[in-house]
Scaffold this active site. Structure first.
Site, PDB file in Angstrom:
ATOM      1  N   LYS A  88       0.840  -1.192   0.000  1.00  0.00           N
ATOM      2  CA  LYS A  88       0.000   0.000   0.000  1.00  0.00           C
ATOM      3  C   LYS A  88       0.883   1.252   0.000  1.00  0.00           C
ATOM      4  O   LYS A  88       2.015   1.240   0.462  1.00  0.00           O
ATOM      5  CB  LYS A  88      -0.909   0.015   1.237  1.00  0.00           C
ATOM      6  CG  LYS A  88      -1.912  -1.135   1.274  1.00  0.00           C
ATOM      7  CD  LYS A  88      -2.963  -0.991   0.191  1.00  0.00           C
ATOM      8  CE  LYS A  88      -4.029  -2.079   0.279  1.00  0.00           C
ATOM      9  NZ  LYS A  88      -3.535  -3.409  -0.103  1.00  0.00           N
ATOM     10  N   ASP A  89       0.301   2.343  -0.511  1.00  0.00           N
ATOM     11  CA  ASP A  89       1.038   3.593  -0.630  1.00  0.00           C
ATOM     12  C   ASP A  89       1.510   4.102   0.727  1.00  0.00           C
ATOM     13  O   ASP A  89       0.811   3.980   1.729  1.00  0.00           O
ATOM     14  CB  ASP A  89       0.165   4.658  -1.286  1.00  0.00           C
ATOM     15  CG  ASP A  89      -0.253   4.285  -2.691  1.00  0.00           C
ATOM     16  OD1 ASP A  89      -1.172   3.455  -2.821  1.00  0.00           O
ATOM     17  OD2 ASP A  89       0.339   4.801  -3.641  1.00  0.00           O
ATOM     18  N   ARG A  90       2.691   4.722   0.710  1.00  0.00           N
ATOM     19  CA  ARG A  90       3.196   5.353   1.928  1.00  0.00           C
ATOM     20  C   ARG A  90       2.526   6.708   2.164  1.00  0.00           C
ATOM     21  O   ARG A  90       2.106   7.006   3.281  1.00  0.00           O
ATOM     22  CB  ARG A  90       4.712   5.545   1.819  1.00  0.00           C
ATOM     23  CG  ARG A  90       5.306   6.344   2.966  1.00  0.00           C
ATOM     24  CD  ARG A  90       6.773   6.642   2.722  1.00  0.00           C
ATOM     25  NE  ARG A  90       7.296   7.564   3.730  1.00  0.00           N
ATOM     26  CZ  ARG A  90       8.483   8.149   3.659  1.00  0.00           C
ATOM     27  NH1 ARG A  90       9.276   7.909   2.617  1.00  0.00           N
ATOM     28  NH2 ARG A  90       8.892   8.964   4.612  1.00  0.00           N
TER      29      ARG A  90
END
EC number: 5.4.99.27
Length: 347
Positions: A88-90
């Site tokens: 998942k995106d940071r």
């Protein structure tokens, strides 16, 4: 965009859109502008008993790998014993399931969850008989706020309606390839035969092998994007060609290159091999591996796509995507996006 060559440092990382872009917008001005909620399939929902503790965590500003390593440290287990469905995106607010291997330690779960709660908000908890693995989730639900939207509202609305009805090219996102295609540069340095050797868990060199797998995956994904780009350019990306391996009625697919290249035949095989032949340095990576060719849909279809204008230049978009599809490439088919999280402090 460059000329599409595969010379180190000269990688194409921006591929043709289906119908042109209706405007421009800023993406990820803050983590709150990019929310991702992971949902497990009903058949994968934990039963409430088993050796694995499942936790749904909400995180901001932390990538999946960092969370998994921290969880392993808090639990006192091997990193291998922490499972998750995908990365998942940071620079986002994300909710994501993790599994922790804790056989016979049910009585200590509450204390552990309290410790984990000091780092991330724990939204849900249960137990299950098996570890979470990549792709186990059903969908990712996105709520994305785009700012500084340029272009008239009407063509943007029309482009989003077209996206809802027809989908977008299912490109891998640029994050797969590293900054400036750095992961692809590293891929060209790999000895493909080394990927066939299984290293003992914890053995010296295991970390480098993991990185090599990442670089190899980037090369495979890049070839897929190149084939899809050719299909977008000739207008065939939504329709099967003669030789399509998918079942009749299924969405058309493209190659995840492997040993032997592709399992397509006929016209589709010729197109795929012609595209890959333009990049012999990348294609050579697959000549010594035993990786089986696979297929990936050419079309990404955002489900339940809705949008609303929060201001004249602020647009909120919501939709669901299947695992392995990229929200930024789907939206990038209709708008030119500038990722504001990639400022000087985040390079």
């Amino acid at each position: 965009m460059n000329d599409g060559g595969s010379t180190p440092g000269n990688w194409r990382l921006d591929w043709p859109t289906s119908s042109g872009r209706a405007g421009r917008a800023w993406l990820k001005c803050s983590p709150e502008d990019f929310r991702v909620d992971e949902h497990l399939a009903d058949t994968e929902m934990p039963a409430g008993e088993g050796e694995h503790l499942f936790l749904l965590l909400e995180k901001v500003g932390d990538n999946t790998d960092y969370v998994a390593r921290t969880l392993a440290s808090l639990v006192g287990c091997r990193s291998f014993d922490v499972g998750y469905c995908g990365l998942k995106d940071r620079h986002a607010v994300t909710t994501q399931w993790f599994s922790l291997y804790r056989p016979g330690l049910e009585q200590d779960d509450a204390a552990l969850i309290d410790r984990i709660g000091e780092h991330w908000r724990v939204l849900s908890q249960t137990r299950a008989p098996k570890k979470l693995r990549r792709g186990d989730h059903a969908v990712n639900r996105f709520t994305i706020v785009l700012r500084a939207v340029s272009g008239d509202r009407r063509p943007v609305d029309e482009a989003l309606s077209r996206l809802r009805d027809m989908g977008a090219p299912n490109y891998f996102g640029p994050q797969r390839f590293g900054r400036g295609g750095g992961n692809l540069d590293k891929a060209l340095q790999i000895d493909p035969a080394r990927l066939n050797r299984r290293s003992k868990r914890g053995a010296k060199g295991g970390s480098q092998r993991t990185k090599n797998v990442l670089y190899f995956s980037a090369a495979r994904s890049w070839l897929f994007n190149e084939v899809l780009a050719a299909r977008v350019s000739d207008g065939s990306w939504r329709d099967p060609l003669p030789g399509e391996p998918a079942e009749p009625g299924d969405a058309p697919t493209g190659p995840m290159w492997g040993d032997g290249g592709t399992d397509a035949t006929g016209d589709q095989e010729r197109l795929e091999r012609d595209v890959v032949a333009q990049h012999p340095d990348i294609a050579a990576l697959f000549s010594a591996t035993r990786m089986k060719p696979e297929r990936r849909p050419l079309v990404a279809r955002p489900d339940n796509l809705t949008w609303r204008w929060l201001a004249d230049d602020v647009l909120e978009v919501q939709f669901q995507l299947a695992p392995g599809q990229f929200a930024t490439t789907v939206l990038g088919d209709v708008l030119e996006l500038e990722d504001r999280s990639l400022g000087p402090d985040n390079q």
